[in-house]
Design an enzyme around this catalytic site. Structure first.
Site, PDB file in Angstrom:
ATOM      1  N   TYR A   1       0.819  -1.109  -0.137  1.00  0.00           N
ATOM      2  CA  TYR A   1       0.181  -0.025   0.091  1.00  0.00           C
ATOM      3  C   TYR A   1       0.771   1.062   0.018  1.00  0.00           C
ATOM      4  CZ  TYR A   1      -5.129  -0.012   0.197  1.00  0.00           C
ATOM      5  OH  TYR A   1      -6.376   0.062  -0.282  1.00  0.00           O
TER       6      TYR A   1
ATOM      7  N   ASP B   1      -5.459  13.663 -25.402  1.00  0.00           N
ATOM      8  CA  ASP B   1      -5.687  12.252 -24.905  1.00  0.00           C
ATOM      9  C   ASP B   1      -4.749  11.457 -26.102  1.00  0.00           C
ATOM     10  OD1 ASP B   1      -6.235   9.515 -24.592  1.00  0.00           O
ATOM     11  OD2 ASP B   1      -8.259   9.893 -24.164  1.00  0.00           O
TER      12      ASP B   1
ATOM     13  N   LYS C   1      -1.374   0.404 -25.348  1.00  0.00           N
ATOM     14  CA  LYS C   1      -1.668   0.314 -26.609  1.00  0.00           C
ATOM     15  C   LYS C   1      -0.383   0.572 -27.518  1.00  0.00           C
ATOM     16  CE  LYS C   1      -6.343   2.397 -25.998  1.00  0.00           C
ATOM     17  NZ  LYS C   1      -6.544   3.031 -24.737  1.00  0.00           N
TER      18      LYS C   1
ATOM     19  N   ARG D   1      -1.639  -2.475 -18.887  1.00  0.00           N
ATOM     20  CA  ARG D   1      -2.628  -1.895 -18.799  1.00  0.00           C
ATOM     21  C   ARG D   1      -2.542  -0.848 -17.797  1.00  0.00           C
ATOM     22  NH1 ARG D   1      -7.123  -2.890 -21.781  1.00  0.00           N
ATOM     23  NH2 ARG D   1      -5.910  -4.566 -22.778  1.00  0.00           N
TER      24      ARG D   1
HETATM   25  N1  DSN Z   1     -11.474   0.846 -25.645  1.00  0.00           N
HETATM   26  C1  DSN Z   1     -10.376   1.651 -26.340  1.00  0.00           C
HETATM   27  C2  DSN Z   1     -10.179   1.373 -27.725  1.00  0.00           C
HETATM   28  O1  DSN Z   1     -10.510   0.368 -28.112  1.00  0.00           O
HETATM   29  O2  DSN Z   1      -9.781   2.416 -28.257  1.00  0.00           O
HETATM   30  C3  DSN Z   1     -10.196   2.988 -25.755  1.00  0.00           C
HETATM   31  O3  DSN Z   1     -10.194   3.228 -24.492  1.00  0.00           O
END
Ligand code: DSN
Length: 411
Positions: A45, A196, A225, A231
């Site tokens: 924590y 973003d 991504k 994640r």
């Molecule tokens: N859900 C994601 C996407 O597939 O682009 C974005 O958060």
């Protein structure tokens, strides 16, 4: 050992290894990142920030989080990084809180045009807490900077939001800053600029496109991504005067204890993304995406074109089926993609006219340019129904078999 979970994970590994992953927001982190995410840091924590925690025993956790912050700042060339957001949505929630009062106006792009749920969708917290207005894309489906300038004057927003989930073209962040600065010269409301960059963070890290931290007040992101990390979320800024506000918007406003195991994984991923290998990986992603888009166009399908890691295929115009059906058809031969609304959408989002196709994940596993072209042909033949599904399924399996095991990806 938990047999039930073990069996399900074995099935998921088989699904991932046996198929072709084209969901533009997915990717595979390295083995090293993944093992750090399962480390003993999971047990600690550490509410607060390095040097200012609400719990004892944080000396090693502090060092890990500081390293993650430093690596993020170096990678993206900025003076502030908050590595605690559990997700991109949490990062956006906190960024709004840091810059705005409840009910303030935000100018963004609708989900249907390529925006994100947290960019003002009626079903998201964002539209309940803030007053969202939207800008349209130009007739060609691209950002229209003159139109944006006019909308800024009409709406007089407290925040302008760029960065998208299904936008296949370059974003001119410098131009957006110019337009916002020009608006601010004659407006009584100061408009902040937020980006973003979740989808294109890897392309930015590889310096293959403009870097929004050079132009925006706050930049939010995910780390999983194109960036290929675990994640999670991330907030960056070059404005040290906003640091305290962003920190307190994440903790204690939005979140409690940070996931220090994931923060350790982010630190590993930031280091990997700073390597020359990552730049050549990212170039391959862009090349594969374009090769697949161009082959579909050559065969007569209606595609968006691409300047990043994704493109949109208009399956309604190309094959007379909706996105939901196309997604299911592709899944039946082992290709995973997602239905997506397209510019000028006429169907409800639950059906949608398009599918979104991205090559970040497939390229991580080793997809080559000829294979990206072969994948375009498989998509085309599947959606036209030109060839037997069993033959297409066998081809997908044989391509995936030649790629690296998802559990064994090193950098
Ligand atoms: N859900 C994601 C996407 O597939 O682009 C974005 O958060």
């Amino acid at each position: 050992m938990d047999r039930q979970i073990e069996r399900l994970l074995a099935k998921e590994t088989k699904r991932q290894n046996g198929g072709i992953e084209l969901i533009a927001s997915e990717n595979y982190p390295s083995k090293e990142t993944r093992s750090v995410c399962g480390s003993i840091a999971i047990a600690k924590y550490a509410e607060g920030y390095p040097g200012k925690r609400y719990y004892g025993g944080c000396e090693n956790i502090d060092a890990i989080e500081r390293l993650a912050q430093e690596r993020a700042k170096k990678l993206f060339g900025c003076v502030y990084a908050n590595v605690q957001p559990h997700s991109g949505s949490q990062a956006n929630f906190a960024a709004y809180k840091a810059l705005l009062n409840l009910g303030d106006r935000i100018l963004s792009l609708r989900l249907n045009d390529g925006g994100h749920l947290t960019h003002g969708s009626p079903v998201s917290f964002s539209s309940k807490l803030y007053d969202f207005h939207f800008y349209d894309l130009g007739e060609d489906g691209r950002l229209d900077y003159d139109l944006i300038a006019r909308r800024l004057d009409e709406v007089n927003p407290h925040l302008f939001l760029a960065g998208y989930s299904a936008y296949p073209y370059e974003i001119d962040f410098r131009k957006l800053q110019e337009v916002i600065n020009a608006h601010n010269l004659h407006s009584d409301v100061h408009t902040y600029f937020m980006v973003d960059m979740a989808h294109i963070a890897g392309i930015i890290a590889a310096k293959l496109t403009q870097n929004p931290v050079d132009y925006a007040d706050i930049v939010t992101s995910t780390t999983h991504k194109t960036l290929r990390g675990p994640r999670g979320g991330l907030i960056l800024s070059n404005r040290l005067d906003l640091a305290k506000k962003i920190d307190s918007a994440i903790f204690p406003y939005a979140q409690g204890g940070p996931l220090e195991n994931i923060i350790a994984g982010k630190a590993v991923a930031f280091k990997e993304a700073a390597s020359p290998k990552f730049v050549s990986y990212m170039k391959k992603v862009l090349d594969n995406t374009k090769a697949c888009n161009d082959e579909l166009a050559r065969r007569g399908a209606k595609v968006s074109g691409t300047e990043n890691h994704l493109f949109l295929l208009d399956v309604l115009a190309s094959f007379g089926i909706d996105g939901k059906t196309a997604q299911a058809e592709l899944e039946s031969i082992g290709i995973t993609a997602n239905k997506n609304t397209i510019h000028g959408e006429t169907l409800p989002p639950s059906r949608a006219s398009g599918i979104r196709i991205g090559f970040a994940a497939a390229t991580t596993r080793g997809c080559s340019r000829p294979q990206a072209i072969e994948i375009a042909d498989l998509i085309y033949d599947c959606l036209t129904g030109a060839k037997p599904k069993s033959a297409l399924k066998a081809k997908v399996a044989s391509i995936a078999k030649r790629w690296k095991d998802v559990n064994d990806l090193t950098f």
